[in-house]
Design an enzyme around this catalytic site. Structure first.
Site, PDB file in Angstrom:
ATOM      1  N   ALA A 197      -5.017   2.152  -8.616  1.00 12.05           N
ATOM      2  CA  ALA A 197      -5.689   1.701  -7.208  1.00 12.05           C
ATOM      3  C   ALA A 197      -5.214   2.342  -6.095  1.00 12.05           C
ATOM      4  O   ALA A 197      -6.078   2.763  -5.239  1.00 12.05           O
ATOM      5  CB  ALA A 197      -5.598   0.067  -7.315  1.00 12.05           C
ATOM      6  N   GLU A 198      -4.001   2.593  -5.977  1.00  9.24           N
ATOM      7  CA  GLU A 198      -3.418   3.197  -4.907  1.00  9.24           C
ATOM      8  C   GLU A 198      -3.547   4.559  -4.776  1.00  9.24           C
ATOM      9  O   GLU A 198      -4.161   5.180  -3.795  1.00  9.24           O
ATOM     10  CB  GLU A 198      -1.889   3.154  -4.897  1.00  9.24           C
ATOM     11  CG  GLU A 198      -1.197   1.753  -4.330  1.00  9.24           C
ATOM     12  CD  GLU A 198      -0.874   1.993  -2.822  1.00  9.24           C
ATOM     13  OE1 GLU A 198      -1.509   0.938  -1.791  1.00  9.24           O
ATOM     14  OE2 GLU A 198      -0.438   3.049  -2.356  1.00  9.24           O
ATOM     15  N   ALA A 199      -3.562   5.402  -5.730  1.00  6.30           N
ATOM     16  CA  ALA A 199      -3.691   6.777  -5.563  1.00  6.30           C
ATOM     17  C   ALA A 199      -3.358   7.419  -6.929  1.00  6.30           C
ATOM     18  O   ALA A 199      -3.089   6.772  -7.988  1.00  6.30           O
ATOM     19  CB  ALA A 199      -2.651   7.246  -4.793  1.00  6.30           C
TER      20      ALA A 199
ATOM     21  N   LYS B  12       1.216  12.286  -4.036  1.00  6.08           N
ATOM     22  CA  LYS B  12       0.388  11.152  -4.105  1.00  6.08           C
ATOM     23  C   LYS B  12      -0.911  11.484  -3.341  1.00  6.08           C
ATOM     24  O   LYS B  12      -0.727  11.991  -2.316  1.00  6.08           O
ATOM     25  CB  LYS B  12       1.246  10.058  -3.427  1.00  6.08           C
ATOM     26  CG  LYS B  12       0.971   8.739  -3.875  1.00  6.08           C
ATOM     27  CD  LYS B  12       1.820   7.634  -3.167  1.00  6.08           C
ATOM     28  CE  LYS B  12       0.959   6.307  -3.176  1.00  6.08           C
ATOM     29  NZ  LYS B  12       1.686   5.313  -2.679  1.00  6.08           N
TER      30      LYS B  12
ATOM     31  N   ASP C 229       1.695  -5.412  -0.008  1.00  3.85           N
ATOM     32  CA  ASP C 229       1.610  -5.476  -1.564  1.00  3.85           C
ATOM     33  C   ASP C 229       2.776  -5.598  -2.372  1.00  3.85           C
ATOM     34  O   ASP C 229       2.946  -4.676  -3.257  1.00  3.85           O
ATOM     35  CB  ASP C 229       0.718  -4.322  -1.985  1.00  3.85           C
ATOM     36  CG  ASP C 229       0.116  -4.556  -3.397  1.00  3.85           C
ATOM     37  OD1 ASP C 229       0.017  -5.554  -3.872  1.00  3.85           O
ATOM     38  OD2 ASP C 229      -0.369  -3.571  -3.789  1.00  3.85           O
TER      39      ASP C 229
END
Lengths: 330, 219
Positions: free
Chosen positions: B18-20, B36, B132
């Site tokens: 989800a982040e990268a 990233k 998070d």
């Protein structure tokens, strides 16, 4: 085995009847609709359910082509929900169980949504997205319970859409109306995008959207609300996928808002990246119904769960889904 | 983006989440590094998507730099191209605490949570909220621990915001390792509280946050 499920947590009074394989023999409902510009008034809804209960029961039995004596197990939604409404379903369920000597299982309404979609597609252990007026939660079965991997920390997405529609003078339920208006919108208005890890909040969107109604086209407000709220939900699901400590066999979406095609498509775009399929019930089974309650009753009976004493079948208005033991998954 | 493209081509995709998209770069100025990229999310309106990706890359870059400066265990930032949503940072050879917990002896797990409490206190003391803090954003190896993934981070010295990190961590424990959650979180709190002036207030907001989910019996 024949199982009857009685649903009456909020606007819908429903009776569902299924056989031992989970085939649907009957699914009859009566829905209370609040006057335009109003929300559900619990006592009015309960009065509606009381008037309709006998008709719904009779129609369900005739649809299934059976009599009450042919029922083996009775299940009812014990909560969470509106007290006055819950009591109508619980009273009918207790009466039938006592009168005809049938085992009685109190069921968590939300677990019903999850189990219905799992059962329908014979899924092993999917990641669940439950989106409705009562819940907006991301859940996975882990260690004998549905564990909440993410959820709204204020209002639900169903609530967001219903209240927005109400404020705009539209009909209840708000979801379908907002969805068709959004298709005619396209300007992206600035709304708060609040995501806290895998949890999220919508009340900021609602407050801002109500203000925007004064100065912008309702179509653009509808588009922006759907765009931001659904993106938040899908991102939270994507984040949760990573947090689940084992592989899931798909993403299951359930609850009334699952019928929203915009949300369903967004979820599909995300899932595809991970090679996962999104499972959604036929639209009519997304909304509250008696079948979802019957499915849980069937699971409990097959797992050999002892039906509780009648004295401990009281309704529970506030009942966390992760406080319910799932014995058939242990 | 020519140089970056070439770098990506010579790297290995190690995680897509989800982040990268996360790549392992064989040698960035002679060192193994993590690249990233916050790729566009097809499910979001692209105007919204672009804004979120740029903001998150920016925050992650600035916050990594600040925390590392304070001596906290986070990857060192090597390079940032905010326009492209690309960050290159130190490669940490560790595994996510979520995975580690399934193999660790209880006493080793407890030790990591004690370390984590101190790191969280230091991070909050530096005016940073992770945003998070879950078991996948904590890397461990041989008794050492690092925090990663600062995309949802922000600046704040309010105990209310600090409580959000505690709540995220507790929720992550509850859903991933329900039977160990209580014990490990208690250990976390024990070390988080040491010499922490904010502690009482953070805990007050934390217990309020805990009840903010759906259908808790009492509020």
């Amino acid at each position: 085995m024949i199982v009857m499920g009685i649903e009456s947590t909020a606007h819908t009074f429903g009776v569902g009847i299924i056989d031992g394989e989970g085939n649907i023999l009957a699914d009859v409902r009566a829905r209370y609709t609040p006057p335009r510009g109003m929300g559900i008034e619990p006592f009015n809804a309960a009065e509606h359910h009381s008037k309709e209960a006998a008709n719904v029961l009779r129609d369900a039995l005739s649809e299934a082509g059976i009599g009450v004596e042919d029922i083996d197990v009775i299940a009812f939604s014990r909560g969470p929900g509106l007290g006055p409404c819950l009591r109508v379903g619980a009273s009918l369920a207790r009466y039938l169980a006592l009168r005809h000597g049938k085992p009685l299982y109190p069921v968590h309404h939300g677990v019903g949504h999850l189990e219905l979609v799992t059962h329908y597609y014979s899924l092993r252990n999917p990641l669940h997205l439950l989106v409705s007026g009562g819940h907006t939660s991301i859940l996975v079965l882990n260690e004998c319970r549905y564990r909440v991997f993410g959820e709204t920390l204020d209002i639900t997405v169903g609530n967001l859409l219903d209240v927005l529609a109400r404020e705009a003078g539209l009909d209840f339920p708000g979801g379908p109306v907002i969805e068709s208006l959004a298709e005619k919108g396209g300007e992206l208005l600035d709304l708060p995008y609040t995501i806290i890890g895998t949890s999220f909040q919508f009340s900021g969107i609602l407050t801002k959207a109500i203000q925007l109604l004064k100065s912008h086209r309702i179509e653009d407000v509808a588009y922006s609300v759907q765009e931001v709220a659904f993106s938040i939900i899908v991102e939270a699901v994507e984040r949760a996928l990573r947090a689940v400590p084992f592989d899931v066999d798909g993403i299951a979406i359930s609850g009334g808002v699952a019928s929203n095609d915009t949300l369903y498509k967004k979820l599909g775009v995300m899932a595809e990246r991970y090679g996962l399929k999104v499972y959604r019930l036929p639209k009519r089974l997304n909304g509250d119904n008696g079948v979802q309650i019957a499915v849980v009753g069937l699971r409990m009976a097959l797992a050999g769960v002892e039906p509780p004493e009648l004295s401990s079948t009281g309704v529970v208005q506030r009942w966390r889904i992760d406080e319910v033991d799932i014995p058939w998954a242990c | 983006m020519g140089l970056l493209n070439r770098l990506v081509e010579s790297s290995t995709l190690i995680s897509r989440n989800a982040e990268a998209d996360v790549y392992l770069v064989d040698g960035f100025l002679g060192r193994p590094a993590i690249l990233k990229i916050r790729v566009p999310k097809g499910y979001r309106d692209e105007r919204l998507d672009r804004r979120l990706r740029q903001m998150r890359s920016y925050r992650e870059a600035v916050i990594l730099h600040r925390l590392r400066d304070r001596g906290l265990p986070v990857p060192m930032l090597y390079f940032a191209s905010l326009r492209d949503g690309v960050l290159i940072m130190e490669y940490i050879e560790g595994i996510a605490l979520a995975q580690a917990l399934s193999r660790l002896e209880l006493e080793d797990a407890v030790r990591y949570f004690s370390i984590l409490g101190g790191v969280a206190r230091g991070m909050h003391g530096a005016g940073v909220i992770h945003g998070d803090l879950n078991l996948n954003n904590i890397l461990v190896r041989d008794g050492d621990l690092w925090l990663i993934d600062f995309g949802l981070s922000y600046w704040s010295d309010s105990p209310k915001d600090m409580a959000i990190d505690l709540d995220s961590l507790r929720r992550s424990l509850d859903s991933t390792v329900p039977s160990l959650a209580e014990r490990l979180f208690e250990e976390f709190l024990n070390s988080y509280r040491e010499g922490n002036n904010y502690y009482d207030e953070v805990l007050r907001f934390y217990s309020r946050l805990r009840r903010m989910g759906r259908y808790y019996a009492e509020r």
